[in-house]
Design a protein around this motif. Sequence first.
Motif, short mmCIF file in Angstrom:
data_model
loop_
_atom_site.label_atom_id
_atom_site.label_comp_id
_atom_site.label_asym_id
_atom_site.label_seq_id
_atom_site.Cartn_x
_atom_site.Cartn_y
_atom_site.Cartn_z
N ALA A 53 35.88 71.94 81.11
CA ALA A 53 35.70 71.16 79.89
C ALA A 53 36.58 69.93 79.87
CB ALA A 53 36.00 72.04 78.65
N VAL A 54 37.75 70.02 80.48
CA VAL A 54 38.67 68.89 80.52
C VAL A 54 38.32 67.94 81.64
CG1 VAL A 54 41.07 68.23 80.89
CG2 VAL A 54 40.53 70.17 79.43
N MET A 55 37.88 68.45 82.79
CA MET A 55 37.72 67.63 83.98
C MET A 55 36.38 66.91 84.06
SD MET A 55 39.49 69.88 87.02
CE MET A 55 38.35 71.26 86.79
N LEU A 56 35.30 67.55 83.65
CA LEU A 56 33.96 67.04 83.94
C LEU A 56 33.21 66.52 82.74
CD1 LEU A 56 32.77 69.86 86.38
CD2 LEU A 56 34.01 67.77 86.93
N THR A 57 33.82 66.53 81.56
CA THR A 57 33.12 66.13 80.34
C THR A 57 33.88 65.03 79.63
OG1 THR A 57 34.23 67.75 78.91
CG2 THR A 57 32.30 68.52 80.12
N PRO A 79 44.28 67.09 60.16
CA PRO A 79 43.84 68.45 60.45
C PRO A 79 44.71 69.11 61.52
CG PRO A 79 42.21 66.83 61.16
CD PRO A 79 43.34 66.07 60.63
N PRO A 80 44.75 70.44 61.52
CA PRO A 80 45.59 71.14 62.52
C PRO A 80 45.03 70.99 63.93
CG PRO A 80 44.31 72.70 61.22
CD PRO A 80 44.11 71.37 60.59
N ASN A 81 45.86 71.35 64.89
CA ASN A 81 45.46 71.20 66.30
C ASN A 81 44.19 71.96 66.62
OD1 ASN A 81 47.65 69.54 66.95
ND2 ASN A 81 48.97 71.29 67.41
N MET A 82 44.05 73.17 66.07
CA MET A 82 42.86 73.97 66.35
C MET A 82 41.60 73.27 65.87
SD MET A 82 42.01 77.90 65.24
CE MET A 82 43.43 78.50 66.16
N LEU A 83 41.68 72.62 64.70
CA LEU A 83 40.51 71.92 64.18
C LEU A 83 40.20 70.67 65.00
CD1 LEU A 83 38.32 71.68 62.09
CD2 LEU A 83 39.95 70.56 60.55
N ILE A 84 41.24 69.96 65.43
CA ILE A 84 41.04 68.78 66.27
C ILE A 84 40.34 69.17 67.57
CG2 ILE A 84 42.24 67.07 67.67
CD1 ILE A 84 42.19 66.22 64.85
N VAL A 85 40.84 70.22 68.21
CA VAL A 85 40.26 70.66 69.48
C VAL A 85 38.84 71.18 69.27
CG1 VAL A 85 40.49 72.33 71.36
CG2 VAL A 85 42.51 71.15 70.50
N SER A 86 38.61 71.92 68.19
CA SER A 86 37.26 72.45 67.93
C SER A 86 36.27 71.32 67.66
CB SER A 86 37.31 73.40 66.73
OG SER A 86 38.16 74.50 66.97
N LEU A 87 36.68 70.33 66.87
CA LEU A 87 35.81 69.19 66.61
C LEU A 87 35.51 68.42 67.89
CD1 LEU A 87 34.30 67.37 64.65
CD2 LEU A 87 36.45 66.18 64.18
N ALA A 88 36.55 68.19 68.70
CA ALA A 88 36.34 67.51 69.98
C ALA A 88 35.43 68.31 70.89
CB ALA A 88 37.69 67.25 70.66
N LEU A 89 35.55 69.63 70.84
CA LEU A 89 34.74 70.49 71.70
C LEU A 89 33.26 70.42 71.33
CD1 LEU A 89 34.77 72.60 73.96
CD2 LEU A 89 35.12 74.35 72.22
#
Length: 238
Positions: A53-57, A79-89
């Motif tokens: 997810a980090v390397m190819l997207t 927003p908290p880190n979990m929300l930032i990462v989830s939204l980015a995901l």
Amino acid sequence: MRFSLFLLTLLVLAFPASAQSVALDLGGDGSVSMRTVQLFLMVTVLSLAPGLAVMLTCFPFIVTVLSILRQAIGVQQAPPNMLIVSLALFLTWFVMEPTLQAAWQSGISPMIEGTLSVQDAIPNTIEPFRGFMQSRVNHDTLVTLADARGIVVEQQQPPLNMLVPAFMLTEVQRGFEVGFLIFLPFLVIDLVIAAILMSMGMMMVPPAVVALPFKLAFFVLADGWALLAGALIRSYEL
């Protein structure tokens, strides 16, 4: 971990039931069922999912921009880190869906159906990701990595061990460029509030505290989240 579980669910739902009875001949007296191969692939993908997810997207670009946005507004945990990462995901999933579909149809699905060998399926699966990365990678970054190895890289078909880090560096660089543009209007608000407080003689009042509600109001009234998400997605229209 959440991404891994989510990816595992998608893989389980995507595997056709008809593949359970297919067997692979290993030569001699041994054979292994396609379900065994599927389970092995699922475990492998599950362990590599965060790295892929980090390397190819486009995940590095999106999460960098969202993190800089949070810093620009001045709220450290909202927003908290979990929300930032989830939204980015999920934005990454939205952007990468055509590439994922192409990888599935050209490589994984034929392999599961038994019409394509594993050796041929792996390059077919990687090829859509290669095309996506090559369309975004900065050629100067690619040349810099090639010079560090003392080799001449072909622009059309650079090796993956060079294309992937060049792509990641390009995405992070573009994330900082977009973050700089996002930072400017909030910096102007900070400067205006600081100048007003100085003119009023309120030098002991922290300008960041006073400016925070104005920055939040500006961002909300401008519908900042929708505008930013739309701009990030449109930047990947090829």
